[in-house]
Design an enzyme around this catalytic site. Structure first.
Site, short mmCIF file in Angstrom:
data_model
loop_
_atom_site.label_atom_id
_atom_site.label_comp_id
_atom_site.label_asym_id
_atom_site.label_seq_id
_atom_site.Cartn_x
_atom_site.Cartn_y
_atom_site.Cartn_z
N ASP A 24 8.57 -2.30 0.97
CA ASP A 24 9.59 -1.36 0.51
C ASP A 24 9.52 -0.12 1.39
OD1 ASP A 24 7.35 -0.07 -0.69
OD2 ASP A 24 7.84 -0.81 -2.70
N HIS A 62 4.10 -1.02 2.11
CA HIS A 62 4.75 0.03 1.30
C HIS A 62 4.95 1.22 2.23
CE1 HIS A 62 4.44 -2.13 -2.43
NE2 HIS A 62 3.16 -2.36 -2.20
N ASN A 112 -5.11 -9.43 1.12
CA ASN A 112 -3.90 -8.61 1.12
C ASN A 112 -4.30 -7.14 1.05
OD1 ASN A 112 -0.96 -8.56 0.76
ND2 ASN A 112 -1.35 -7.89 -1.35
N GLU A 132 4.70 -7.00 0.47
CA GLU A 132 5.19 -6.08 -0.57
C GLU A 132 6.11 -5.02 0.03
OE1 GLU A 132 1.96 -4.55 -2.99
OE2 GLU A 132 0.86 -6.43 -2.88
N GLU A 156 -6.70 -5.39 -1.58
CA GLU A 156 -7.07 -3.99 -1.36
C GLU A 156 -8.58 -3.76 -1.34
OE1 GLU A 156 -4.71 -1.85 -4.24
OE2 GLU A 156 -2.84 -2.63 -3.43
O1 G3I Z 1 3.66 -3.48 -19.50
C1 G3I Z 1 3.26 -2.16 -19.87
C2 G3I Z 1 4.00 -1.69 -21.09
O2 G3I Z 1 3.65 -2.50 -22.19
C3 G3I Z 1 3.60 -0.24 -21.35
O3 G3I Z 1 4.26 0.25 -22.47
C4 G3I Z 1 3.96 0.61 -20.15
C5 G3I Z 1 3.57 2.06 -20.35
O4 G3I Z 1 3.28 2.71 -19.17
O5 G3I Z 1 3.24 0.11 -19.04
C6 G3I Z 1 3.56 -1.23 -18.71
O6 G3I Z 1 2.71 -1.59 -17.66
C7 G3I Z 1 3.03 -1.09 -16.40
C8 G3I Z 1 3.17 -2.28 -15.47
O7 G3I Z 1 3.35 -1.85 -14.14
C9 G3I Z 1 4.35 -3.18 -15.84
O8 G3I Z 1 5.54 -2.47 -15.76
C10 G3I Z 1 1.89 -0.20 -15.94
O9 G3I Z 1 1.84 0.97 -16.73
C11 G3I Z 1 2.08 0.16 -14.50
O10 G3I Z 1 0.92 0.85 -14.05
C12 G3I Z 1 2.24 -1.10 -13.67
O11 G3I Z 1 2.46 -0.74 -12.34
C13 G3I Z 1 2.29 -1.78 -11.41
C14 G3I Z 1 1.27 -1.35 -10.36
O12 G3I Z 1 1.14 -2.39 -9.40
C15 G3I Z 1 -0.10 -1.06 -10.95
O13 G3I Z 1 -0.98 -0.69 -9.95
C16 G3I Z 1 3.62 -2.06 -10.75
O14 G3I Z 1 4.54 -2.56 -11.71
C17 G3I Z 1 3.42 -3.08 -9.63
O15 G3I Z 1 4.64 -3.21 -8.91
C18 G3I Z 1 2.33 -2.58 -8.70
O16 G3I Z 1 2.15 -3.51 -7.68
C19 G3I Z 1 1.13 -3.20 -6.73
C20 G3I Z 1 0.60 -4.51 -6.22
O17 G3I Z 1 0.16 -5.31 -7.28
C21 G3I Z 1 -0.51 -4.30 -5.23
N1 G3I Z 1 -0.10 -3.42 -4.18
C22 G3I Z 1 0.49 -2.15 -4.59
C23 G3I Z 1 1.64 -2.39 -5.55
C24 G3I Z 1 2.32 -1.09 -5.92
O18 G3I Z 1 1.47 -0.28 -6.69
#
Ligand code: G3I
Length: 449
Positions: free
Chosen positions: A264, A234, A198, A262, A157
């Site tokens: 969806d 996405h 990416n 990615e 990004e």
């Molecule tokens: O693991 C913590 C947990 O301990 C905590 O209690 C909880 C509270 O909110 O958060 C958990 O972390 C979360 C993490 O995902 C794991 O589930 C984060 O808050 C959350 O922000 C994070 O989101 C991820 C996101 O990237 C962050 O930008 C998504 O799972 C993940 O699928 C997403 O993936 C990104 C790619 O890397 C790049 N492209 C876009 C894509 C979608 O946003």
């Protein structure tokens, strides 16, 4: 097509919410997606969460897909939460699973502006220090998984929508050359891994994808090790760019591989038969566009099940973005992928005759959250309902509206109020609640009873 990379040197690795009332057919098409893809010279992948790789989630992951991308496990904030102190556990687990199931791994991601550790983003660094930190990070992570990763999303990004370079920790601190440096360091750490840039909103021909195209062209001209371009994809229902295949082809013509990294397709909830049919068409056209271009090597979905998707928490009211529902039943989208990969058409399980319950968190703060559950019926109806779920992380409901909720330990049961027990065919009912959480606020699977 690159073959699977095996022979990992790591000792550690060597040891190492919707519910259908009427049960849908639990089994997917006869030929697994990974076999259909292989017959086309392609790889089909999914993003995964390491802790979920057991039971049905594990068996679908292992049988249907030939590539895994850790959804979060390899990001800097995960692997080095405290400077100098590393946590490779989830990443190792995913790599070990992939090896046991003869799957590729796409490493994701080395240089990004999100999900970096606080010590890094809050620090104040000289250019030289920042450069050393990044080089060490790349060398350490790529080196650890040398031989085990087919492709790395090295830089993620990097661009704004208008095609200018995104201002980030990296571009601000190191200048635009950070991209070439990162690729060069990654190549030094694992010369056999394919190195990708990416991004999102670069699926069609537009200002952002053209900036990416120009960058790749210039990196190639300078001899910088760049092997591929990742189009995240996405997408929004009904909005597959018409120039997708043309765009894939123009990158391929630069002499790099392309991957849909990615994929969806999100839709407004509740899903309907019509929206699920449109989603099937969308998935099919994306996979077909990749299948039509020789150098498009991999299509990866960003979570294969609606229970493991980032969409509902990021876009409240939207979801159902993946090819399997929360209950691991393949959706029409699954068959769209299969058909685009040359699979014989199996009639998808009927999507009518069901009421579904979808849980989402609409807002969250340090100790509290507001959530909602939508019960929607299509081809079926309810005269009363009870939505049940079990919290996995100690959450507690403190207040509910439009339902009467009781909680005993982790088990929550919410019954309709006097005025909203009836959910007609084609209709939906939503109730809401406030709760507390600490440590985690994962989305539970809701069953209707
Ligand atoms: O693991 C913590 C947990 O301990 C905590 O209690 C909880 C509270 O909110 O958060 C958990 O972390 C979360 C993490 O995902 C794991 O589930 C984060 O808050 C959350 O922000 C994070 O989101 C991820 C996101 O990237 C962050 O930008 C998504 O799972 C993940 O699928 C997403 O993936 C990104 C790619 O890397 C790049 N492209 C876009 C894509 C979608 O946003």
């Amino acid at each position: 097509m690159r073959s699977l990379r095996t022979g990992l040197s790591l000792a550690a690795l060597l040891t190492g919410a919707a519910m259908f009332l009427t049960a849908p057919a639990a089994h997917a098409a006869d030929t697994p997606l990974r076999d259909l893809a292989a017959a086309q010279g392609k790889v089909i992948g999914t993003a995964v969460t390491g802790s979920k790789l057991t039971g049905t989630y594990g068996s679908v992951t292992g049988t249907q897909f030939s590539s895994l991308t850790p959804g979060n496990a390899m990001k800097w904030g995960t692997v080095e939460p405290t400077q100098g102190s590393f946590d490779w556990s989830e990443a190792d687990q995913i790599v070990a699973f992939a090896q046991a199931h003869h799957q590729q791994v796409r490493g994701h991601t080395l240089v990004w502006h999100n999900q970096n550790p606080g010590w890094l983003t809050n620090g104040s660094w000289t250019t030289a220090q920042l450069s050393t930190l990044l080089q060490n990070h790349i060398s350490t992570e790529v080196g650890r998984y040398k031989g085990a990763i087919t492709a790395w999303d090295v830089v993620n990004e990097a661009f704004n929508e208008d095609g200018t370079l995104r201002p980030t920790l990296w571009s601000n601190g190191l200048g635009s050359g950070y991209i070439a440096q990162a690729l060069t360091w990654a190549h030094a750490a694992d010369p056999d891994a394919k190195l990708y840039i990416n991004d999102y909103n670069v699926e069609g021909v537009n200002a952002k994808s053209t900036a990416l195209y120009n960058l790749v062209k210039s990196l190639k001209a300078q001899g910088v090790p760049i092997d591929g371009v990742g189009l995240q994809a996405h997408l929004v229902l009904g909005q597959v760019p018409s120039t997708l295949q043309q765009n894939i082809q123009r990158f391929a013509d630069l002499g790099v591989d392309v991957a849909i990294t990615e994929l969806d397709v999100r839709m407004q909830l509740p899903a309907t038969n019509a929206s699920l049919a449109q989603q099937k068409a969308d998935y099919k056209s994306v996979v077909a566009a990749c299948a039509a271009v020789t150098r498009c090597v991999n299509v990866t979905v960003w979570g294969f099940t609606d229970s493991d998707s980032w969409v509902p928490s990021t876009f409240p009211g939207y979801g159902a973005a993946t090819p399997y529902d929360e209950n691991y039943a393949p959706k029409p989208a699954y068959y769209g992928i299969a058909e685009a990969l040359g699979g014989t058409t199996t009639t998808p399980p009927p999507t009518n005759g069901a009421c579904t319950a979808t849980y989402s968190v609409s807002s969250q703060w340090n100790t509290g959250f507001t959530g909602q559950v939508t019960i929607a019926c299509s081809g079926a109806s309810l005269s009363s309902w009870k939505a049940n779920w079990t919290y996995g992380a100690g959450q507690r409901i403190t207040q509910a509206w439009n339902a009467t909720c009781t909680q005993s330990g982790a088990a929550v049961s919410c019954a309709n109020a006097s005025y909203n027990g009836s959910v007609p065919d084609g209709g939906s009912v939503t109730f809401g609640f406030n709760g507390t959480w600490s440590g985690g606020n994962s989305v539970p699977t809701v069953t209707l009873g």
